[in-house]
Design an enzyme around this catalytic site. Structure first.
Site, short mmCIF file in Angstrom:
data_model
loop_
_atom_site.label_atom_id
_atom_site.label_comp_id
_atom_site.label_asym_id
_atom_site.label_seq_id
_atom_site.Cartn_x
_atom_site.Cartn_y
_atom_site.Cartn_z
N LYS A 180 9.18 -9.40 5.36
CA LYS A 180 10.48 -9.55 6.80
C LYS A 180 11.14 -10.71 5.33
O LYS A 180 10.68 -11.44 4.48
CB LYS A 180 9.45 -10.50 7.20
CG LYS A 180 10.57 -10.66 8.68
CD LYS A 180 10.33 -9.12 9.56
CE LYS A 180 11.42 -9.79 10.63
NZ LYS A 180 11.91 -8.72 11.52
N SER A 204 16.07 3.61 10.17
CA SER A 204 15.96 2.81 8.69
C SER A 204 15.58 4.31 7.98
O SER A 204 16.42 4.29 6.87
CB SER A 204 15.46 1.45 8.96
OG SER A 204 15.96 0.85 9.42
N HIS A 256 0.87 -0.94 0.04
CA HIS A 256 0.23 0.48 -0.17
C HIS A 256 0.58 0.92 0.13
O HIS A 256 0.64 1.89 -0.13
CB HIS A 256 -1.12 0.04 0.86
CG HIS A 256 -0.34 0.72 2.37
ND1 HIS A 256 0.51 -0.60 3.49
CD2 HIS A 256 0.14 0.93 3.30
CE1 HIS A 256 1.39 0.50 4.16
NE2 HIS A 256 0.13 0.98 4.47
N LYS A 300 9.43 -2.60 3.72
CA LYS A 300 10.92 -2.61 4.27
C LYS A 300 10.39 -4.02 5.69
O LYS A 300 9.01 -3.87 6.21
CB LYS A 300 11.11 -1.31 5.20
CG LYS A 300 11.71 -1.25 6.47
CD LYS A 300 12.72 0.28 5.64
CE LYS A 300 14.27 -0.56 5.71
NZ LYS A 300 14.66 -1.38 5.84
N LYS A 310 3.03 -1.62 12.45
CA LYS A 310 4.53 -0.58 12.63
C LYS A 310 5.04 0.17 11.70
O LYS A 310 4.58 1.28 12.65
CB LYS A 310 5.42 -1.86 13.16
CG LYS A 310 6.55 -1.19 13.93
CD LYS A 310 8.00 -1.77 14.12
CE LYS A 310 7.32 -2.83 14.88
NZ LYS A 310 9.11 -4.08 16.42
P1 NAD Z 1 20.79 -8.71 22.40
O1 NAD Z 1 20.95 -9.55 21.84
O2 NAD Z 1 21.45 -7.02 22.09
O3 NAD Z 1 20.20 -8.28 23.62
C1 NAD Z 1 19.30 -9.21 24.21
C2 NAD Z 1 19.92 -9.72 25.40
O4 NAD Z 1 19.13 -10.28 26.46
C3 NAD Z 1 21.66 -9.86 26.11
O5 NAD Z 1 22.09 -9.28 26.71
C4 NAD Z 1 21.14 -11.74 26.45
O6 NAD Z 1 22.16 -11.84 27.30
C5 NAD Z 1 19.93 -10.73 27.20
N1 NAD Z 1 18.95 -12.14 27.88
C6 NAD Z 1 19.12 -13.73 26.90
N2 NAD Z 1 18.62 -14.71 27.72
C7 NAD Z 1 17.75 -13.59 28.91
C8 NAD Z 1 17.09 -13.97 29.32
N3 NAD Z 1 16.06 -15.34 30.18
N4 NAD Z 1 17.20 -13.53 30.85
C9 NAD Z 1 17.23 -11.81 30.47
N5 NAD Z 1 19.03 -11.55 29.56
C10 NAD Z 1 18.50 -12.61 28.56
O7 NAD Z 1 19.32 -8.28 21.35
P2 NAD Z 1 18.53 -6.91 21.29
O8 NAD Z 1 18.60 -6.13 20.00
O9 NAD Z 1 18.36 -5.41 22.28
O10 NAD Z 1 17.07 -7.25 20.91
C11 NAD Z 1 16.08 -8.11 21.92
C12 NAD Z 1 14.56 -7.60 21.73
O11 NAD Z 1 14.14 -6.50 20.95
C13 NAD Z 1 14.53 -8.49 20.84
O12 NAD Z 1 13.19 -9.06 21.51
C14 NAD Z 1 14.82 -7.69 20.01
O13 NAD Z 1 13.25 -8.81 19.14
C15 NAD Z 1 13.76 -6.35 19.75
N6 NAD Z 1 14.08 -5.78 19.27
C16 NAD Z 1 15.57 -5.24 18.89
C17 NAD Z 1 15.83 -4.07 17.65
C18 NAD Z 1 16.76 -3.48 17.60
O14 NAD Z 1 17.03 -2.58 17.42
N7 NAD Z 1 18.24 -4.04 18.21
C19 NAD Z 1 14.18 -3.41 17.40
C20 NAD Z 1 12.85 -4.05 17.58
C21 NAD Z 1 12.69 -4.97 18.93
#
Ligand code: NAD
Length: 472
Positions: free
Chosen positions: A107, A363, A66, A71, A95
């Site tokens: 995706k 982005s 649309h 993305k 989103k």
């Molecule tokens: P990341 O891998 O940098 O960080 C995740 C952290 O969580 C790590 O430090 C890991 O050790 C910790 N972790 C793992 N298992 C755990 C547990 N059981 N208890 C506590 N901590 C635990 O990942 P991120 O990029 O920070 O992403 C985190 C979340 O945010 C994900 O769900 C991801 O989909 C979402 N997200 C990230 C982005 C982005 O730009 N990075 C954007 C949108 C959504």
């Protein structure tokens, strides 16, 4: 529930249907919005370092056109399958709509565990995937623009842009075929902290709404609020940093090996350095250890930020969660069961669908930068500084007073790229929060903020389809 019965995509459809009841759109139009427009499943061979040939399974799903381009990130994970990629692509449409990023959702996924491959093998897989996308016209600055996701980062995005550009010689906007690139390859400053900063801006906006805070028994503003953060990765670290810098008290941080607690507040950078040097978050000076990490989620606090994994708050622990506000930084940290329990309790759940949209928002800024071929701030920075200097000198001469050197530096400062990116993100998150809350306020029948966010997304996509004249 067995894997065969469970469908992530159907779950998204169910949430959509629940929200659609609060809209006035034609049934057929709603069906079109829900549907995944194009699903590209591919298989290709890659020769591994030991000479073996492996057949790689990969996907790219374009949920909606649309708005163009589409993305969404590319994930490298063994759990990738068509259902998951379709669900994630549709969530991207909603989103982007909520945060007014003019893209359709998409995706991609490659079904591999990147840890099982050498750097050279990963490069070959990524480059081959990109050429498959080029062959089918599934990538391009005006068609479909991937980004990083689980298991991918700047390195993979640099391989993608290089492959694309070499297959499309002379395409002036080639850099805009993918985002999340290193700055040296056309990336934008401010991308790394974008999601955590967006989480902060979104939750802060909710906290600034006096009537909402009154309902929760809280005072307005983030200052002095007790925050618990789960996950000290990219999103958790930056969320904690911005809450602390704006006067909140981060009382606990949870990692997978355990959690730490200090009522006087924790400094995320000091905790990060401690974890780096000792290999564990535990035994941080001045803090109390919480051996069972998930117990931290149940602490008495004002704001809980799950920023690690999905389904961490579920039917087993939801009734013990004491936070008044949950900011869903991770994707899907609450199960539908937990959602129902907490909503009944009156907890305000700020939904992942838009709260973690900082990454895609920045982005979008990167893509705009690539199309305009100029760094943000390059044209106006000096002009602003010269003008500010002039105004300051005039004020000083008219008043006979002088400002301090520190103040002078602050007032004169012309915006750098990172300042403009942060400012654009702040505007985006504030506006999105206000739009969702306005929809919720106008229709008290809407049960929660997540449903209000879906309604917001549906309305925007539906209006856009109508404007295209497809549904006269
Ligand atoms: P990341 O891998 O940098 O960080 C995740 C952290 O969580 C790590 O430090 C890991 O050790 C910790 N972790 C793992 N298992 C755990 C547990 N059981 N208890 C506590 N901590 C635990 O990942 P991120 O990029 O920070 O992403 C985190 C979340 O945010 C994900 O769900 C991801 O989909 C979402 N997200 C990230 C982005 C982005 O730009 N990075 C954007 C949108 C959504």
């Amino acid at each position: 529930m067995s894997n065969e019965q469970y469908s992530f995509f159907h779950n998204v459809e169910r949430s959509f249907d629940k929200a659609a009841e609060f809209t006035k759109w034609d049934k057929g139009l709603l069906e079109q919005i829900k549907a995944c427009n194009s699903v590209y499943r591919m298989r290709f061979p890659v020769k591994m370092d030991d000479g073996r040939i492996e057949v790689i399974e990969a996907y790219r799903v374009q949920h909606s056109q649309h708005k163009s381009p589409c993305k969404g990130g590319i994930r490298f994970s063994e759990a990738v399958d068509q259902d998951e990629v379709m669900a994630l692509a549709s969530l991207m449409t909603y989103k982007c709509a909520i945060v007014n990023v003019p893209f359709g959702g998409a995706k991609g996924g490659i079904k591999i565990n990147p840890r099982n491959y050498s750097t050279y093998e990963l490069e070959k897989i990524t480059r081959r995937y990109t050429s498959e996308l080029v062959k089918k016209n599934f990538i391009g600055p005006g068609i479909d623009v991937p980004a990083p996701d689980y298991g991918t980062g700047e390195r993979e995005m640099a391989w993608i842009v290089d492959t694309y550009a070499s297959l499309k010689p002379g395409e002036i906007d080639a850099a805009g075929c993918v985002t999340g690139k290193p700055v040296s390859q056309g990336g934008v400053r401010g991308r790394k902290e974008a999601t955590g900063l967006g989480v902060f801006y979104g939750v802060r906006e909710v906290c600034n709404m006096a009537d909402r805070m009154k309902k929760l028994g809280l005072t307005p503003g983030v200052e002095g609020k007790r925050v618990v953060v789960q996950g000290l990765g990219n999103v958790g670290y930056h969320s904690a940093k911005f809450f602390r810098e704006h006067g909140s008290i981060v009382i606990a941080i949870a990692e997978y090996e355990g959690a730490i607690f200090n009522l006087n507040g924790l400094n995320e950078e000091a905790v990060f350095q401690h974890r780096k040097s000792t290999g564990s978050i535990l035994n941080f000076p001045g803090a109390t250890n919480i051996v069972k990490s998930t117990d931290a989620l149940e602490l008495e606090c004002d704001i809980l930020i799950p920023a690690a994994l999905e389904n961490v708050i579920n039917g087993n622990n939801a009734d013990r969660i004491k936070a008044k506000i949950i900011g869903e930084a991770a994707n899907g940290p609450l199960t539908p069961e937990a959602d129902a329990i907490l909503n009944k309790k009156g907890t305000l759940i700020v939904p992942d669908m838009y709260l973690n949209a900082g990454g895609v928002t920045v982005s979008y800024f990167e893509w705009l930068k690539n199309l305009s071929h100029v760094r943000y701030g390059r044209l106006e920075k000096r002009f602003t500084e010269n003008m500010n200097s002039h105004i300051l000198t005039q004020m000083e001469s008219l008043t006979g007073k002088t400002v301090s050197d520190a103040e002078r530096k602050f007032i004169m400062h012309g915006a750098e790229e990172v300042d403009l990116v942060h400012s654009g993100l702040e505007e985006t998150m504030i506006t999105a929060t206000q739009e969702i809350i306005e929809i919720w306020d106008k229709n008290p029948e809407i049960p929660d903020m997540r449903t209000a966010a879906y309604v917001c997304a549906i309305n925007k996509v539906a209006i856009s389809y109508n404007e295209l004249g497809i549904f006269p």
